[in-house]
Design an enzyme around this catalytic site. Structure first.
Site, PDB file in Angstrom:
ATOM      1  N   ASN A 156     -53.236 -76.685  -4.135  1.00  0.00           N
ATOM      2  CA  ASN A 156     -53.554 -75.253  -4.083  1.00  0.00           C
ATOM      3  C   ASN A 156     -55.022 -74.999  -4.397  1.00  0.00           C
ATOM      4  O   ASN A 156     -55.829 -75.936  -4.515  1.00  0.00           O
ATOM      5  CB  ASN A 156     -52.632 -74.475  -5.032  1.00  0.00           C
TER       6      ASN A 156
ATOM      7  N   ASP B  41     -46.639 -84.906  11.122  1.00  0.00           N
ATOM      8  CA  ASP B  41     -46.469 -84.646   9.696  1.00  0.00           C
ATOM      9  C   ASP B  41     -45.674 -85.742   9.005  1.00  0.00           C
ATOM     10  O   ASP B  41     -45.856 -85.983   7.812  1.00  0.00           O
ATOM     11  CB  ASP B  41     -45.751 -83.308   9.475  1.00  0.00           C
TER      12      ASP B  41
ATOM     13  N   HIS C 169     -45.557 -73.025   6.053  1.00  0.00           N
ATOM     14  CA  HIS C 169     -46.240 -73.711   4.962  1.00  0.00           C
ATOM     15  C   HIS C 169     -46.696 -72.743   3.876  1.00  0.00           C
ATOM     16  O   HIS C 169     -46.584 -73.025   2.681  1.00  0.00           O
ATOM     17  CB  HIS C 169     -47.473 -74.449   5.483  1.00  0.00           C
TER      18      HIS C 169
ATOM     19  N   GLU D   3     -57.188 -77.868  12.430  1.00  0.00           N
ATOM     20  CA  GLU D   3     -56.569 -79.022  11.775  1.00  0.00           C
ATOM     21  C   GLU D   3     -55.654 -79.756  12.752  1.00  0.00           C
ATOM     22  O   GLU D   3     -55.713 -80.976  12.895  1.00  0.00           O
ATOM     23  CB  GLU D   3     -55.777 -78.531  10.561  1.00  0.00           C
ATOM     24  N   HIS D   4     -54.757 -79.011  13.398  1.00  0.00           N
ATOM     25  CA  HIS D   4     -53.860 -79.566  14.411  1.00  0.00           C
ATOM     26  C   HIS D   4     -54.120 -78.833  15.724  1.00  0.00           C
ATOM     27  O   HIS D   4     -54.151 -77.600  15.746  1.00  0.00           O
ATOM     28  CB  HIS D   4     -52.388 -79.354  14.044  1.00  0.00           C
TER      29      HIS D   4
ATOM     30  N   GLN E 253     -55.664 -79.579 -13.963  1.00  0.00           N
ATOM     31  CA  GLN E 253     -55.649 -80.518 -15.084  1.00  0.00           C
ATOM     32  C   GLN E 253     -55.362 -81.946 -14.626  1.00  0.00           C
ATOM     33  O   GLN E 253     -55.882 -82.915 -15.197  1.00  0.00           O
ATOM     34  CB  GLN E 253     -54.638 -80.078 -16.150  1.00  0.00           C
TER      35      GLN E 253
ATOM     36  N   HIS F 191     -94.926-103.615  -1.609  1.00  0.00           N
ATOM     37  CA  HIS F 191     -94.047-103.804  -0.457  1.00  0.00           C
ATOM     38  C   HIS F 191     -94.764-104.646   0.604  1.00  0.00           C
ATOM     39  O   HIS F 191     -94.202-105.587   1.167  1.00  0.00           O
ATOM     40  CB  HIS F 191     -93.659-102.452   0.154  1.00  0.00           C
TER      41      HIS F 191
ATOM     42  N   GLN G 223     -45.935 -74.204  11.360  1.00  0.00           N
ATOM     43  CA  GLN G 223     -47.167 -74.059  10.577  1.00  0.00           C
ATOM     44  C   GLN G 223     -47.100 -72.854   9.652  1.00  0.00           C
ATOM     45  O   GLN G 223     -47.496 -72.918   8.482  1.00  0.00           O
ATOM     46  CB  GLN G 223     -48.371 -73.907  11.510  1.00  0.00           C
TER      47      GLN G 223
END
Length: 421
Positions: free
Chosen positions: A198, A345, A246, A311-312, A175, A404, A243
């Site tokens: 999420n 981070d 998380h 990602e890392h 939302q 053109h 990691q």
């Protein structure tokens, strides 16, 4: 433990999208479009179990939160902000000095920033997004973060004060994304939405993309740790757990030519994970989404790392710096024992909003330049037009676009006639 060949066969880039939530998210977006603030308040009661009187968090409350912080936390936030500003200024696009062909750089007008709340409210995300927008010169920043039964965490509000956010609203989930994309009575529509969330947030961002810009579709966090016989096993173990804590879906990869070092590090993890406050999450993540890979050579190690496109990527070997040019698919590369992922981070300077799920193959982490847009400027001299026009005339003829052709031809003819007079 896998060898490189086995891992390559079983490894797949996980599909980050949970398509089962698409219908629900579509309905939520439509409801917000139709009912505005009323829908946001109803969804907060339904999903967050919070009855709100208002969506807006006033600047007075942000200031109160800032002033109530322990001094050491306030100083840490300020120091992180300064580091981020300095790094982002250093990589910000510079205006071209060409006078005929160049790009004009403009900041975005209005940006929406999603900051996750819940059991691990990401205070650092406020800095790792809004500071970048500020350095870019974005005219208006709007932060949304999920409401909490006891109120939004004071550190998040304080961070919003530090970055001088223009608007802060207590609204989360799909939302919130819908409100940022289409606007409500209280929340103005933005040009781009950034920040992790999420599966409902990720799906909402995917569905509103095109009506509004987005940074990426963020999935579960992940780290690739490359080690050798010289690696400090305790440090590497903490990096894996950092990691894993998380999310139960977080992925960890431990890669080495030394089978003994892999076993030593995993033994350290077993010893220490029960002492962690989020031990249950760590254990579930490591059980379902941890991969240990024993490679036969450095070349094989690099091949596996680039396949994962993590990602890392943390290189903790004696020759760590030699991997910088070899690892070509990483959201962020952490080189050496004293450059752990956790420093990135929080305080190093590059944003921690990074591509996940193999997306580092074709995308990069959030930066100041994601809050800028460019337009080309073509301002030709007569000599430059005379040099370029014949090729354009021939191509227009090939495409059978007569207007053109004529647009170029008659200009060129007049220029040449003027020169011959």
């Amino acid at each position: 433990m896998f060898n490189a060949q086995e891992f390559t066969q079983i490894f797949t880039e996980e599909n980050e999208m949970d398509w089962t939530v698409m219908e629900t998210v579509q309905s939520m977006i439509k409801t917000v479009q139709q009912n505005g603030d009323r829908a946001l308040l109803d969804y907060s009661k339904q999903f967050d179990r919070v009855e709100l009187d208002e969506l807006t968090i006033s600047k007075e409350k942000l200031k109160e939160a800032y002033e109530s912080l322990p001094s050491d936390l306030r100083e840490a936030l300020e120091a992180a902000k300064e580091n981020i500003e300095q790094y982002q200024q250093s990589i910000k696009w510079k205006q071209s000095e060409s006078s005929e062909l160049y790009q004009k750089i403009h900041p975005l007008n209005r940006v929406g920033i999603y900051v996750p709340g819940g059991t691990a409210p990401l205070v650092s995300t406020v800095l790792m997004t809004t500071v970048l927008a500020n350095v870019a010169g974005v005219k208006e920043t709007t932060i949304v973060t999920p409401p909490q039964p006891e109120g939004v965490q004071q550190a998040i509000l304080a961070a919003c004060y530090i970055v001088e956010a223009d608007h802060v609203y207590q609204v989360g989930g799909a939302q919130a994304i819908a409100a940022l994309a289409y606007g409500t009575e209280t929340i103005q529509k933005v040009d781009k939405i950034v920040g992790p969330g999420n599966q409902y947030v990720a799906m909402a961002k995917k569905l509103v993309y095109g009506d509004v810009g987005i940074d990426s579709i963020a999935g579960p966090s992940e780290i690739v740790v490359v080690v050798d016989e010289t690696t400090n096993a305790e440090w590497a173990a903490y990096d894996l757990m950092a990691q894993a804590e998380h999310d139960v879906l977080a992925r960890t990869f431990l890669i080495s030519e030394s089978k003994e070092k892999i076993e030593e590090i995993l033994s350290e993890v077993e010893k220490k994970r029960s002492t962690q406050p989020r031990a249950e999450i760590i254990s579930k993540s490591l059980l379902d989404h941890h991969y240990a890979v024993h490679t036969a050579s450095k070349a094989e190690t690099v091949q596996v790392v680039n396949l994962i496109a993590g990602e890392h990527v943390s290189i903790q070997t004696k020759d760590a710096e030699t991997y910088v040019d070899l690892v070509t698919t990483a959201g962020a590369l952490f080189v050496g024992d004293l450059s752990p992922e956790a420093i990135g981070d929080y305080v190093a300077g590059p944003s921690h909003v990074l591509p996940t799920g193999g997306n580092a193959r074709f995308s990069n982490g959030l930066s100041v330049n994601d809050f800028l847009r460019t337009n080309s400027v073509i301002h030709l001299s007569p000599a430059s037009f005379e040099r370029m026009a014949p090729s354009g005339i021939r191509l227009a003829k090939e495409e059978a676009l007569q207007a053109h052709h004529d647009s170029l031809y008659y200009r060129l003819e007049d220029i040449q006639n003027d020169k011959n007079r």
